[in-house]
Design an enzyme around this catalytic site. Structure first.
Site, mmCIF file in Angstrom:
data_model
loop_
_atom_site.group_PDB
_atom_site.id
_atom_site.type_symbol
_atom_site.label_atom_id
_atom_site.label_comp_id
_atom_site.label_asym_id
_atom_site.label_seq_id
_atom_site.Cartn_x
_atom_site.Cartn_y
_atom_site.Cartn_z
ATOM 1 N N PRO A 23 1.524 -1.530 -0.525
ATOM 2 C CA PRO A 23 -0.115 -0.142 0.430
ATOM 3 C C PRO A 23 0.560 1.273 -0.149
ATOM 4 C CG PRO A 23 -0.965 -1.515 1.735
ATOM 5 C CD PRO A 23 0.392 -2.148 0.980
ATOM 6 N N GLY A 24 0.367 2.481 -0.630
ATOM 7 C CA GLY A 24 0.934 3.470 -0.323
ATOM 8 C C GLY A 24 2.608 3.639 -1.218
ATOM 9 N N LYS A 42 0.746 3.070 -7.179
ATOM 10 C CA LYS A 42 -0.054 1.777 -7.966
ATOM 11 C C LYS A 42 -1.430 2.974 -8.184
ATOM 12 C CE LYS A 42 -1.233 -1.242 -5.129
ATOM 13 N NZ LYS A 42 -0.279 -0.611 -3.792
ATOM 14 N N THR A 43 -1.965 3.593 -7.595
ATOM 15 C CA THR A 43 -3.008 3.907 -8.017
ATOM 16 C C THR A 43 -2.947 5.561 -8.512
ATOM 17 O OG1 THR A 43 -4.179 3.920 -6.431
ATOM 18 C CG2 THR A 43 -5.240 5.100 -7.355
ATOM 19 N N GLU A 62 18.532 2.153 25.016
ATOM 20 C CA GLU A 62 18.367 2.464 23.487
ATOM 21 C C GLU A 62 19.538 2.548 23.080
ATOM 22 O OE1 GLU A 62 16.282 2.447 21.586
ATOM 23 O OE2 GLU A 62 14.729 2.993 22.819
HETATM 24 P P1 ADP Z 1 -1.641 2.468 -3.749
HETATM 25 O O1 ADP Z 1 -0.363 2.038 -4.006
HETATM 26 O O2 ADP Z 1 -1.892 1.934 -2.316
HETATM 27 O O3 ADP Z 1 -2.544 2.642 -4.438
HETATM 28 P P2 ADP Z 1 -1.805 5.404 -4.519
HETATM 29 O O4 ADP Z 1 -0.974 5.369 -5.642
HETATM 30 O O5 ADP Z 1 -2.954 5.663 -3.287
HETATM 31 O O6 ADP Z 1 -0.778 4.756 -3.275
HETATM 32 O O7 ADP Z 1 -0.432 6.587 -3.082
HETATM 33 C C1 ADP Z 1 -1.075 7.778 -1.734
HETATM 34 C C2 ADP Z 1 -0.340 8.608 -1.898
HETATM 35 O O8 ADP Z 1 0.941 8.553 -1.963
HETATM 36 C C3 ADP Z 1 0.464 9.636 -3.805
HETATM 37 O O9 ADP Z 1 -1.385 10.102 -4.117
HETATM 38 C C4 ADP Z 1 1.172 10.395 -3.847
HETATM 39 O O10 ADP Z 1 0.812 11.301 -2.649
HETATM 40 C C5 ADP Z 1 2.296 9.888 -2.893
HETATM 41 N N1 ADP Z 1 2.778 8.962 -3.336
HETATM 42 C C6 ADP Z 1 2.875 7.014 -3.333
HETATM 43 N N2 ADP Z 1 4.014 7.053 -4.713
HETATM 44 C C7 ADP Z 1 4.807 7.860 -4.796
HETATM 45 C C8 ADP Z 1 5.370 8.290 -5.788
HETATM 46 N N3 ADP Z 1 6.387 6.952 -6.050
HETATM 47 N N4 ADP Z 1 6.211 9.193 -6.342
HETATM 48 C C9 ADP Z 1 5.309 10.042 -5.877
HETATM 49 N N5 ADP Z 1 4.349 10.421 -5.454
HETATM 50 C C10 ADP Z 1 3.458 8.770 -4.084
HETATM 51 ZN ZN ZN Z 2 14.170 -1.650 22.675
HETATM 52 MG MG MG Z 3 -4.469 2.542 -4.369
#
Ligand code: ADP
Ligand code: ZN
Ligand code: MG
Length: 618
Positions: free
Chosen positions: A212-213, A216-217, A433
Site C-alpha cells: 500500500p502507498g 499504484k493508483t 536504547e
Molecule cells: P497505492 O499504491 O496504495 O494505490 P497511491 O497511489 O494511492 O498508493 O499513493 C498515495 C499517495 O502517495 C499518492 O497520492 C502520492 O502523493 C504518494 N506517492 C506514492 N508513491 C509515489 C511516488 N512514487 N511518487 C510520488 N508520490 C507518490
Molecule cells: Zn528496545
Molecule cells: Mg490504491
C-alpha cells in the site's frame, strides 16, 4: 451510486404519485359536484308539482334521473332539483302551465374533454414534476454520466480525458521500471501501426502489484494523464452489489462502453475485491462475487486486443487473485511497484517538496536515508508534516530540522509533551536504547544509528532510534541476521546488566527478534536440522506477511525450541558485548539521559574516544 442509495429516494416518488392520483379522484368525485350543487335546492316531487301548478316554474330540464327547474321564490329565481318520477301526465301538465321544457343533451363530447381535463393533464403535470425533481436530485448528488437513479446494472466508471487529470509520469518519482512498462502501453495506444508493422500485439492487461502507498493508483492516473485516449476508472468494490447478477451486469456494461470508445484504457483499482480465488463449496453467499469474476474473465477473453482496449488493474494482494485472471491473455503483464529504494525516496521527497517552500540547506539525501522503509505515501506525508511544523513555528519555509522531526512524527507519532517520565524511567529508557546501539556498533564497527531520542511519542514508544540505512541490502547473510537479533536483545540486556530487573519496555524488540529467528529457521533454511525445507508459508507478502505453519506437530515443537535457542544465544552475546564495554555504556547512557537526544556522530565520537578514568568510580 449503488442500490443502497437508490431505495430511500425511490419510495417517496411512488408515494407521491399515488397521493396525487387519490387527490385528483377526490376532487372530481366530491369537491366539484359539491361546489356545483351547493347552490341547487333539492325539493321533493310534490313541491315541484305544486310549484308548477302555481305557475312559479319557468324552465324545466330533464337530465336522466333528475329534473332541474327554475322556480320563482320571493321574486327571485332559484334553481331547484327533484327526482324524476315515471309521471306520464307531467308533460301535459307543464305545457298547460306554459313552462319551457327540454331534455339535457347527453354530455358525450364533454365527457372526453373532461377526462382529459380532469385526469390526463394533472397526471401528466405530476409525472413531469416528479421527473424533473428526481433529475434535479440526481444532479445535486453528483450522479455523473451514465450512473443514475434508473440505471441498474450500469457501470459507474469515471471517464477521464487527458486534460482533466493533471497527473503526469513526472509526478511519479522512482518506480522507473513500472513507468517504463506503462509508457510502452501509452505509446502503443498512440501509434498502434508502429507495433502492427512488426506484428507485435500489446498485452491485453497489466496488473500493478505492490504494498500500500507505493503509488499504484497514482501511476494509473498518470497513464490517464499521458494517454490521449479515454480512461475508464473504477474500483473493484463498485462491482459489489446487493442483488445477485448486478455486478456481472456492471462488468458487461463497462466493457461495452470500453469497446465503443476504443482505443481506451480501463483501470480497475483494488481488483482483489472481485478477483479473489474461487473456492470449492461453501454456503458463504459468494455466488455473486463469482458471477462477477466469471463475467470479467469472459469479457477479457471476448474483446479483440488489436482494437486497443488495455485493462490496467492494481492490487496489494496478488497471491489471493484467481489464477484464471493471471493467465496470459488476461492480465499477462505484472508490474511490480515496490517500496522505493534510497534514490527513489530522495526523488519522491523532491517531487513533493516542490509543493512547499523549503530552506536551501535542506539535504534530501540525508532525509531519504533517515526515512528507511517509508512508502511513497509516507514520504508525501513527511513533507507535509515538515511544512506544517514550519507554520507552527512561525517560519516561512521548512528546514532540515522540520524534516527530521516529521520523519519521527510519521513513523513514531507526535512528541507527547505532557507525558513526564520519572527520572528512574528515563534512565532505564536511556540505557535500553544505548544498549541496542552499542551492541549494533560493536558488531559492525560502524555508526548504527542516525539518532536516538528518549522523548515519549504518541505511538507509545518511550524512546526512538533512527537506524541508518547506508546501503541497500538485498541479500542478508546468516551472520547479519544473527547480529540483528543480538541488537534487538541489546536493550533488554542493558537493563538486566545495570538495573538487575526487567521491564515491559522490550515487547516490540522481542516481537522483532522472534520474527527474524523464526524466519531464519522455518523459511531461510538456516538451521542444520531442517536443511532446505520450508516449514512455513507466507501469505500476503505485501500486507505484513503473515505466515502459516506447514509442518507436523513434532517438527513444530523442534522448530519452537530452535527459535528459543537461537534468540537466547544472541541474547548472551549481547550481554557479553555490553559487559565488555560497560564503561562506554555508562558514558553514552549518561549523555543521552542529560541531552535526551544523541546523533550518530556524537555516538561514535564518545565510543571511539579513549576511556577516561570513569570506569573506576562506577
Ligand atoms: P497505492 O499504491 O496504495 O494505490 P497511491 O497511489 O494511492 O498508493 O499513493 C498515495 C499517495 O502517495 C499518492 O497520492 C502520492 O502523493 C504518494 N506517492 C506514492 N508513491 C509515489 C511516488 N512514487 N511518487 C510520488 N508520490 C507518490
Ligand atoms: Zn528496545
Ligand atoms: Mg490504491
Amino acid at each position: 451510486m449503488n442500490l443502497g442509495d437508490k431505495k430511500p429516494e425511490k419510495k417517496p416518488l411512488y408515494v407521491y404519485y399515488i397521493i396525487a392520483i387519490v387527490v385528483i379522484f377526490l376532487l372530481n368525485f366530491l369537491v366539484v359536484p359539491m361546489v356545483q350543487e351547493g347552490s341547487i335546492i333539492t325539493t321533493d316531487y310534490s313541491t315541484f308539482l305544486n310549484n308548477v301548478d302555481r305557475g312559479n316554474v319557468t324552465d324545466v330540464t330533464v337530465d336522466g334521473d333528475y329534473i332541474y327547474y327554475v322556480a320563482k321564490k320571493d321574486g327571485k329565481q332559484v334553481e331547484c332539483r327533484t327526482v324524476a318520477m315515471d309521471d306520464p301526465n307531467l308533460v301535459e301538465r307543464l305545457r298547460q302551465a306554459g313552462v319551457n321544457m327540454q331534455e339535457a343533451e347527453p354530455a358525450r363530447q364533454s365527457l372526453f374533454l373532461s377526462i382529459i381535463l380532469s385526469y390526463v393533464i394533472p397526471i401528466a403535470i405530476f409525472i413531469f414534476l416528479g421527473r424533473w425533481l428526481s433529475k434535479k436530485m440526481m444532479n445535486s448528488m453528483g450522479g455523473d454520466g451514465p450512473g443514475g437513479m434508473m440505471s441498474f446494472g450500469k457501470s459507474n466508471a469515471k471517464v477521464y480525458v487527458k486534460s482533466t487529470s493533471g497527473i503526469k509520469f513526472s509526478d511519479v518519482a522512482g518506480e522507473d521500471e513500472a513507468k517504463e512498462l506503462l509508457t510502452e502501453i501509452v505509446d502503443y495506444l498512440h501509434n498502434p501501426h508502429k507495433y502492427a508493422e512488426i506484428g507485435a500485439s500489446m498485452p491485453k492487461g497489466a496488473l500493478l502489484v505492490g504494498p500500500p502507498g507505493t503509488g499504484k493508483t497514482l501511476l494509473a492516473k498518470a497513464v490517464a494523464g499521458e494517454a490521449e485516449v479515454p480512461f475508464f476508472s473504477i474500483s473493484g468494490s463498485e462491482f459489489v452489489e446487493m442483488f445477485v447478477g448486478m455486478g456481472a451486469a456492471k462488468v458487461r456494461d463497462l466493457f461495452k462502453q470500453a469497446n465503443e470508445k476504443a482505443p481506451c484504457i480501463v483501470f480497475i483499482d483494488e481488483i482483489d475485491t472481485i478477483g479473489k480465488k474461487r473456492d470449492g463449496g461453501g454456503f458463504s453467499g459468494n455466488d455473486e462475487r463469482e458471477q462477477t469474476l466469471n463475467q470479467l474473465l469472459t469479457e477479457m477473453d471476448g474483446f479483440d486486443g488489436s482494437k486497443g482496449v488495455v485493462i490496467l488493474a492494481a492490487t496489494n494482494r496478488p497471491d489471493s487473485l484467481d489464477p484464471a485472471l493471471l493467465r496470459p491473455g488476461r492480465f499477462d503483464r505484472r508490474i511490480p511497484v515496490e517500496l522505493p529504494d534510497l534514490q527513489g525516496r530522495e526523488e519522491i521527497l523532491k517531487v513533493h517538496a516542490k509543493k512547499i517552500k523549503i530552506a536551501d540547506s535542506v539535504r534530501f539525501d540525508e532525509i531519504a536515508k533517515a526515512a528507511a522503509g517509508a512508502s511513497g505515501a509516507e514520504l508525501a506525508n513527511i513533507v507535509n508534516e515538515a511544512a506544517l511544523r514550519a507554520v507552527r513555528d512561525g517560519r516561512k519555509f521548512a528546514t532540515q530540522a522540520d524534516f527530521e522531526e516529521s520523519i519521527e512524527v510519521v513513523i513514531a507519532g507526535y512528541q507527547k509533551k505532557n507525558r513526564v517520565l520519572s527520572n528512574k524511567e528515563k534512565l532505564i529508557v536511556a540505557y535500553h536504547e544505548i544498549g541496542h546501539a552499542l551492541v549494533a556498533a560493536k558488531q559492525t564497527d560502524s555508526a548504527p544509528v542516525h539518532k536516538i531520542t528518549i522523548i515519549p511519542r504518541t505511538s507509545g514508544a518511550l524512546g526512538y532510534t533512527m537506524q541508518v540505512d547506508e546501503k541497500e541490502h538485498f541479500l542478508m547473510s546468516k551472520e547479519e541476521l544473527e547480529n540483528k537479533i543480538a541488537t534487538f536483545t541489546g536493550g533488554r540486556a542493558a537493563e538486566e546488566l545495570i538495573f538487575h530487573t526487567i521491564t515491559t519496555g522490550a515487547s516490540n524488540d522481542i516481537e522483532q527478534a522472534t520474527k527474524i529467528a523464526r524466519a531464519m529457521i522455518s523459511r531461510y533454511g538456516m538451521s542444520d536440522e531442517f536443511d532446505m525445507v520450508a516449514m512455513e508459508n507466507v501469505t500476503n507478502p505485501y500486507l505484513g506477511g503473515e505466515s502459516s505453519l506447514a509442518c507436523s506437530f513434532e517438527t513444530q515443537t523442534v522448530l519452537d525450541k530452535k527459535v528459543v535457542d537461537l534468540v537466547s544465544r544472541q541474547h548472551q552475546k549481547a550481554l557479553k558485548i555490553l559487559q565488555d564495554n560497560i564503561g562506554k555504556l555508562h558514558e553514552l547512557a549518561k549523555y543521552l539521559y542529560e541531552h535526551e537526544t544523541i546523533t550518530g556522530e556524537e555516538f561514535m565520537k564518545i565510543l571511539e574516544a579513549p576511556m577516561p578514568e570513569l570506569q573506576q568510580n562506577l
